[in-house]
Every structure is written in structure tokens, then in C-alpha cells.
Enzyme design. Structure first.
Site, PDB file in Angstrom:
ATOM      1  N   ASP A  30      40.225  44.927  45.586  1.00  0.00           N
ATOM      2  CA  ASP A  30      39.895  45.523  44.289  1.00  0.00           C
ATOM      3  C   ASP A  30      39.784  47.048  44.400  1.00  0.00           C
ATOM      4  O   ASP A  30      39.379  47.561  45.442  1.00  0.00           O
ATOM      5  CB  ASP A  30      38.560  44.934  43.807  1.00  0.00           C
ATOM      6  CG  ASP A  30      38.409  45.030  42.308  1.00  0.00           C
ATOM      7  OD1 ASP A  30      39.333  45.518  41.632  1.00  0.00           O
ATOM      8  OD2 ASP A  30      37.352  44.612  41.803  1.00  0.00           O
ATOM      9  N   ASN A  78      46.135  38.510  35.757  1.00  0.00           N
ATOM     10  CA  ASN A  78      46.828  39.809  35.873  1.00  0.00           C
ATOM     11  C   ASN A  78      48.110  39.882  35.032  1.00  0.00           C
ATOM     12  O   ASN A  78      48.613  40.961  34.743  1.00  0.00           O
ATOM     13  CB  ASN A  78      47.167  40.147  37.335  1.00  0.00           C
ATOM     14  CG  ASN A  78      45.956  40.541  38.167  1.00  0.00           C
ATOM     15  OD1 ASN A  78      45.955  40.375  39.380  1.00  0.00           O
ATOM     16  ND2 ASN A  78      44.921  41.065  37.537  1.00  0.00           N
TER      17      ASN A  78
END
Ligand code: FPP
Length: 250
Positions: A30, A78
Site C-alpha cells: 500500500d 481496483n
């Protein structure tokens, strides 16, 4: 293949106990976007830098004799990012796979992928399938990329497959156990996750390996993924080794 003596020496140099290294490490990578934004660069630069870190952490894992490394490279959520970013990530993945083949072979790394792979663009899928085939006999470590992956999707897919067996009269519903579900996961032979590491200081599991990480230790680290170094990785593994794992017992 990495020898036990070599692993012991490397682990000790990294401040780790070779006898208590995790077998299966899973990482939520991340902070690529934040890394780029902080530098007034396009988010894609963060992903590019992140791909270099994938290479470094994969190699560091092989050196420690870790059996399986699962990386959350693209979640089912995503797909909702701007099309340009999705296209960039897909292109980056394809270039990464092509570029890494020689290193994967040199290090004896077998590539695997989990997720709704049918949603990937055809070119990415065929590159992925080719690299998976080419590396299939390697045995030092398995690098598993979670692509178009969602933990709930994985469990739903497993339930559908099991329900179909029941409907066909090939399985009695009363005989379904945790092993039945495990056998219908995307990577049924994979061992449970020992440690989930997440960068960028976040504390969420984000639909990652929700079945496999049931008893995993969770380690959140501050660096953004593009800044995550091999020594940060060793520090996260040292944190894992400080935890006492009881698996619900005493
Ligand atoms: C999270 O950062 C990262 C991703 C959604 C993609 C991960 C991809 C890579 C590390 C590079 C490519 C991977 C491979 C295997 C070649 P973010 O964009 O959510 O960052 P932010 O939270 O700071 O916006």
C-alpha cells in the site's frame, strides 16, 4: 535451492531466528499513490517504483528460505480505479512478468496467480500463463500474485463449486468440512498465511486471503510500499517473531 546453513547465516545477520521464520508471508503493498503524490508525480510513478520493490522483496524472501510469498497486486475492487490507472497497472504487470522471468528462473521461483484471472486483459493473461508454465518446476519458493483478487469472491466461487457437487449427487452436504472448502480455493495446496504485512501504516485486511489468514499475525509498518526496504522487511519479520502464536489455545 537455498541451503539451511546459508539461511541460518542470513537470518542471523538480519536479526532473525532461522528456526521460526514464517513459511507463508502475505503482503498488502500500500502507498504507491501517496509516494508519488508527495513527490508531485503521477500516481503511475509510484506503481513503477513499487514494482522495483516487488523484485527486491521477492529476492530477499528466497534468500531467507520462505516457502511462499503472496502479494496483493490488484484487488477485485481496483477495477473501479480510473481506466488510465488500470491500463497502466496491467501494462506494468505484463512488463514486470516478462522482465522478471530470468530472475525467477535463476532463483528457482515458481510463479502462481490467484483471483478472477478471466477478467485480466488477454495479453496479460497469456503472458501470466506462459510464465507460470515456464517456472512450474522451480521449487525454491512460490511467488503468488493476487490479481483481480477478492477474498469474498474466492469463498463464493468455492461455495458454488461445492454446491454444484452436492446438486450433482457427488457430495453429501453433511460431509462438507473446512477441508472441502480449502480444496476449492484458488490455490488449494497453499499453507495458511503466517504473517500479513501491510505497508503505509494501514490496519485493514481489505478482503485479502480472509480464509487463509484466519490465524495469521498482522504487522502494519509505516513506510509506503515504494520506500519499503529489505531491512524494513526484516524488521517486520522480527516483529512477527516477537508474537506468541496460540491458535486459539493457551
Ligand atoms: C496500492 O497503492 C497498490 C496497488 C493498488 C497496486 C500494487 C502494485 C504494485 C506494487 C506494482 C506492480 C506490481 C507488480 C506485481 C508488478 P495505492 O495506489 O492504493 O496507494 P495509495 O493508497 O497511496 O493511493
Amino acid at each position: 535451492m537455498v541451503g539451511a546453513a546459508e539461511v541460518a547465516a542470513r537470518a542471523s545477520a538480519a536479526g532473525l531466528d532461522a528456526a521460526r521464520l514464517p513459511r507463508h508471508v502475505a503482503i498488502i503493498m500500500d502507498g504507491n499513490g501517496r509516494w508519488a503524490t508527495a513527490r508531485k508525480q503521477d500516481r503511475t510513478r509510484g506503481h513503477e517504483q513499487g514494482a522495483m520493490v516487488v523484485r527486491a522483496i521477492t529476492t530477499a524472501s528466497v534468500k531467507l528460505g520462505i516457502a511462499r510469498l503472496t502479494l496483493y497486486a490488484f484487488s477485485s475492487e481496483n477495477w473501479s480505479r480510473p481506466q488510465l490507472e488500470v491500463d497502466f497497472l496491467m501494462g506494468l504487470l505484463e512488463r514486470f512478468l516478462e522482465g522478471e522471468l530470468a530472475t525467477l528462473m535463476e532463483n528457482g521461483v515458481r510463479l502462481e496467480a490467484i483471483g478472477s484471472l478471466e477478467r485480466l486483459p488477454a495479453a496479460v493473461r497469456s503472458t501470466l500463463e506462459r510464465i507460470i508454465r515456464t517456472t512450474s518446476a522451480n521449487s525454491a519458493m512460490t511467488l503468488c500474485l493476487a490479481l483481480s483478487y477478492g477474498g469474498r469472491d474466492e469463498l463464493v466461487d468455492a461455495c458454488r463449486a461445492i454446491a454444484a457437487l452436492v446438486a450433482a449427487g457427488r457430495l453429501d452436504a453433511g460431509q462438507i468440512t473446512a477441508s472441502t472448502l480449502q480444496a476449492h480455493l484458488y490455490a488449494p495446496a497453499a499453507s495458511d498465511v503466517d504473517v500479513v504485512i501491510r505497508t503505509a501504516g494501514e490496519m485493514r485486511l481489505s478482503n485479502f486471503l480472509i480464509w487463509q489468514a484466519t490465524y495469521a499475525e498482522y504487522v502494519s509498518v509505516a513506510p509506503l510500499w515504494p520506500d519499503f526496504s529489505v531491512s524494513d522487511y526484516h524488521a517486520a519479520l522480527a516483529e512477527y517473531q516477537r508474537r506468541e502464536r496460540r491458535f486459539g489455545g493457551l
